[in-house]
Design a protein around this motif. Structure first.
Motif, PDB file in Angstrom:
ATOM      1  N   LEU A 182       0.898  -1.841  -0.187  1.00  0.00           N
ATOM      2  CA  LEU A 182      -0.264   0.260   0.201  1.00  0.00           C
ATOM      3  C   LEU A 182       0.662   1.525   0.301  1.00  0.00           C
ATOM      4  N   VAL A 183       2.010   1.128   0.431  1.00  0.00           N
ATOM      5  CA  VAL A 183       2.507   2.261   0.434  1.00  0.00           C
ATOM      6  C   VAL A 183       3.927   2.648  -0.611  1.00  0.00           C
ATOM      7  N   ALA A 184       4.324   1.501  -1.305  1.00  0.00           N
ATOM      8  CA  ALA A 184       4.991   0.895  -2.324  1.00  0.00           C
ATOM      9  C   ALA A 184       4.147   1.798  -3.948  1.00  0.00           C
ATOM     10  N   LEU A 185       3.199   0.456  -3.783  1.00  0.00           N
ATOM     11  CA  LEU A 185       2.424   0.824  -5.686  1.00  0.00           C
ATOM     12  C   LEU A 185       1.981   3.095  -5.735  1.00  0.00           C
ATOM     13  N   PRO A 186       1.159   3.369  -5.087  1.00  0.00           N
ATOM     14  CA  PRO A 186       0.503   4.605  -5.390  1.00  0.00           C
ATOM     15  C   PRO A 186       1.619   5.948  -5.626  1.00  0.00           C
ATOM     16  N   PRO A 187       2.576   5.607  -4.823  1.00  0.00           N
ATOM     17  CA  PRO A 187       3.766   6.137  -5.778  1.00  0.00           C
ATOM     18  C   PRO A 187       4.121   5.970  -7.071  1.00  0.00           C
ATOM     19  N   MET A 188       4.755   3.910  -6.854  1.00  0.00           N
ATOM     20  CA  MET A 188       5.399   4.144  -8.280  1.00  0.00           C
ATOM     21  C   MET A 188       3.726   4.015  -9.168  1.00  0.00           C
ATOM     22  N   LEU A 189       3.536   4.112  -9.291  1.00  0.00           N
ATOM     23  CA  LEU A 189       2.331   4.349  -9.884  1.00  0.00           C
ATOM     24  C   LEU A 189       2.530   5.849 -10.628  1.00  0.00           C
ATOM     25  N   ALA A 190       2.006   6.779  -9.348  1.00  0.00           N
ATOM     26  CA  ALA A 190       2.198   8.238 -10.214  1.00  0.00           C
ATOM     27  C   ALA A 190       3.948   8.644 -10.703  1.00  0.00           C
ATOM     28  N   SER A 191       4.636   8.018 -10.440  1.00  0.00           N
ATOM     29  CA  SER A 191       5.775   8.133 -11.325  1.00  0.00           C
ATOM     30  C   SER A 191       5.520   7.672 -12.297  1.00  0.00           C
ATOM     31  N   TYR A 192       5.012   6.662 -12.796  1.00  0.00           N
ATOM     32  CA  TYR A 192       4.449   6.437 -14.153  1.00  0.00           C
ATOM     33  C   TYR A 192       4.016   7.186 -14.914  1.00  0.00           C
ATOM     34  N   HIS A 193       2.544   8.158 -13.989  1.00  0.00           N
ATOM     35  CA  HIS A 193       1.806   8.719 -14.765  1.00  0.00           C
ATOM     36  C   HIS A 193       3.044  10.558 -15.209  1.00  0.00           C
TER      37      HIS A 193
END
Length: 413
Positions: free
Chosen positions: A372-383
């Motif tokens: 839950l901590v790792a995935l949102p910022p990783m997805l944001a960095s992709y977008h």
């Protein structure tokens, strides 16, 4: 007459499913790595072992490890042939160097440096630090810590091997007769209900010939050397070749789709029994008076695990073809994002594992927090940093090109 064509509409629908499988294999890699600090194991095999190990997460890790990379390399072979025939030989080489070679060369130092720092940080905690401190974990040729990017290195090797093999085949078989024979033999194997067992024979033999192999290893990954081991060549090379041959006869996918339930049930059985056997094998040091020898258990394990790889791979493909054949904007987005997420995830996941390792919380809770901590910022960095930038072009190709193609945009990897 060629066996490599099929009706346009069914092909398009299947490619949506297969693109989801390819992206899902990368995303499952993130889940797999997030479980590793919680897997009950002695001796330790990860940079940190959490104070609250979990058998449930051990089973999840074991299950994903059975089929993930075989499925991934099968899809890689399938889409590689598609790309080769769309781009031609030199176009294919340029595309692979851009989308596979360049991320490996540029990405490796960018992920290895933080990983090295995290390993040093982990060494300050009980049950943490380098896994093989005596042999060293810094680059020393031919030993080389490719980390989780080893799959890019192996892909490049497989592309070279495939191009050479195909070139020799075209030169020797000018009329195409021999290729038609291979197609017929392959189709006959795939139409047999025992096809997964037949495909499992090469890797099963490789397991039996490796005196150090136990099933928790799966196919021995070449992540610590620039010399790829024979087991990886056999296991992943076979999968890549099967994917290439499947693209020659796309209608064979219908057979995999039709048997999805049988494969799912058999995969569940084989994985659960293999997991139980692995527990017995790992307990041998503390329970040496078992009625069977370690060598016998290892043989039984290989006989179970090799078919489990291919049955579960067919199960995943069948599920996707049966239930995910239609276009999904969400799955398309995740498939596009999966390559970037996988490239950057390991240092982030490792840092969170070390940070949470000593807390007196249940392992499942800490595992959920990591994701839950790792995935949102990783997805944001992709977008924000990748999807609409030159990085996205390097990794996934031009978006205008992707809109014209049904197979999606992530690298043929």
């Amino acid at each position: 007459m060629s066996h490599s064509t099929a009706a346009a509409a069914p092909v398009s629908e299947r490619l949506h499913a297969l693109d989801a499988v390819r992206g899902g294999a990368l995303l499952l890699g993130i889940v797999l790595h997030a479980t590793l600090s919680f897997v009950p194991a002695s001796p330790r095999f990860w940079i940190i072992q959490d104070t609250h190990p979990s058998v449930t997460l051990g089973l999840l890790s074991f299950t994903i490890h059975v089929f993930r990379m075989t499925t991934f390399f099968l899809m890689a072979g399938f889409f590689a042939r598609m790309s080769f025939h769309r781009r031609g030989s030199w176009g294919f080489v340029r595309d692979r160097l851009q989308r596979i070679g360049l991320p490996l060369v540029i990405g490796w130092p960018l992920v290895f440096m933080p990983i090295a720092l995290i390993v040093i940080w982990a060494s300050h905690f009980p049950n943490g630090g380098p896994i093989h401190p005596t042999s060293g974990w810094l680059p020393a040729l031919p030993k080389f810590p490719l980390t989780h990017l080893w799959f890019l290195y192996v892909l490049l090797e497989l592309y070279v091997a495939t191009l050479l093999l195909r070139g020799a085949m075209v030169w020797l078989d000018v009329s195409g007769t021999l290729r038609m024979v291979f197609d017929r033999v392959f189709a006959r194997i795939m139409r047999n209900p025992l096809a997964p067992l037949v495909l499992a024979i090469p890797i099963g033999i490789a397991f039996c010939l490796d005196p150090r192999w136990i099933n928790v290893m799966g196919v021995r990954t070449p992540d610590q050397s620039l010399v790829t081991n024979a087991q990886a060549w056999i296991g992943f090379g076979t999968a890549f070749g099967i994917g290439w041959l499947l693209h020659r006869q796309v209608d064979l996918l219908r057979l995999i789709e039709r048997c999805w339930l049988t494969h799912v049930l058999l995969a569940v059985f084989l994985i659960l029994v293999s997991f139980a056997v692995s527990g017995v094998m790992l307990s041998l040091p503390v329970a040496p008076k078992l009625p069977v020898s370690f060598a016998t258990l290892r043989l039984i394990s290989a006989i179970l695990y090799a078919p489990a790889i291919w049955v579960s791979t067919f199960a995943v493909l069948g599920l996707a073809l049966r239930f995910m054949s239609g276009f999904s904007r969400t799955w398309r987005y995740l498939a596009d994002a999966s390559y970037w997420l996988y490239l950057i995830h390991l240092p982030i996941v490792m840092a969170l594992q070390v940070a949470l390792s000593q807390l007196d919380w249940p392992g499942l809770t800490k595992f959920a927090i990591i994701l839950l901590v790792a995935l949102p910022p990783m997805l944001a960095s992709y977008h924000l940093l990748v999807r609409f930038t030159f990085i996205g072009v390097v990794l996934n190709g031009r978006r205008a090109e992707k809109r014209l193609l049904p197979q999606g945009g992530i690298a043929t990897a």
